[in-house]
Design an enzyme around this catalytic site. Sequence first.
Site, mmCIF file in Angstrom:
data_model
loop_
_atom_site.group_PDB
_atom_site.id
_atom_site.type_symbol
_atom_site.label_atom_id
_atom_site.label_comp_id
_atom_site.label_asym_id
_atom_site.label_seq_id
_atom_site.Cartn_x
_atom_site.Cartn_y
_atom_site.Cartn_z
ATOM 1 N N ARG A 57 0.810 -1.220 0.000
ATOM 2 C CA ARG A 57 0.000 0.000 0.000
ATOM 3 C C ARG A 57 0.843 1.268 0.000
ATOM 4 N NH1 ARG A 57 -2.514 -3.685 3.234
ATOM 5 N NH2 ARG A 57 -1.588 -2.724 5.066
ATOM 6 N N GLU A 115 3.520 -6.534 14.627
ATOM 7 C CA GLU A 115 2.629 -6.657 15.768
ATOM 8 C C GLU A 115 1.951 -8.015 15.815
ATOM 9 O OE1 GLU A 115 0.470 -4.020 12.700
ATOM 10 O OE2 GLU A 115 2.491 -4.378 13.383
#
Length: 176
Positions: free
Chosen positions: A58, A95
């Site tokens: 992205r 994460e």
Amino acid sequence: MDLKSVIRDVPDFPQPGVIFKDITPLLQSTSAFKYALDILTERYQGERVDDVVAIEARGFIFGAPLALRLNAGFVPVRKKGKLPHKTVGIEYGLEYGSEAVELHEDGVLPGKRVLIVDDVLATGGTAAAAKSLVEQLGGHVIGLAFIIELSFLNGRRRLPGVDLFSVIEYHTPDES
């Protein structure tokens, strides 16, 4: 323009407990997409940017048009094994797992002034990896730019000593 209004929350993606900030509605809105690019362009127009390094995938959406607007080169950082030429790479923690990214070994020349661009700053692992690769090649990172920053994940802590700019900031996981 309120860009948060065109960001969609997707709960439990890519794993349970994570609220994914989806930029697809922003991209579908010509005015919102242009506005986000205008903000980034205005922020870096006065800087001398030689290359915009954008992170797969992205980050490419914002990095390529921003590079054109800044009259800079565009350099992709891709997932391991996706670039066809000789590369330098690094593995890092996310994460929700780990990843490895690579940059062509001639993608950033020594002394070049580099702006790193991605869509989201979360824990900072991907951005720190990209920064490390640029510096390994002798580039000078003048800043990191993001559309969204999830400040509650403290990604800035992994990126000390460099200018960091976010178009949109979320202070809590459930903030819309």
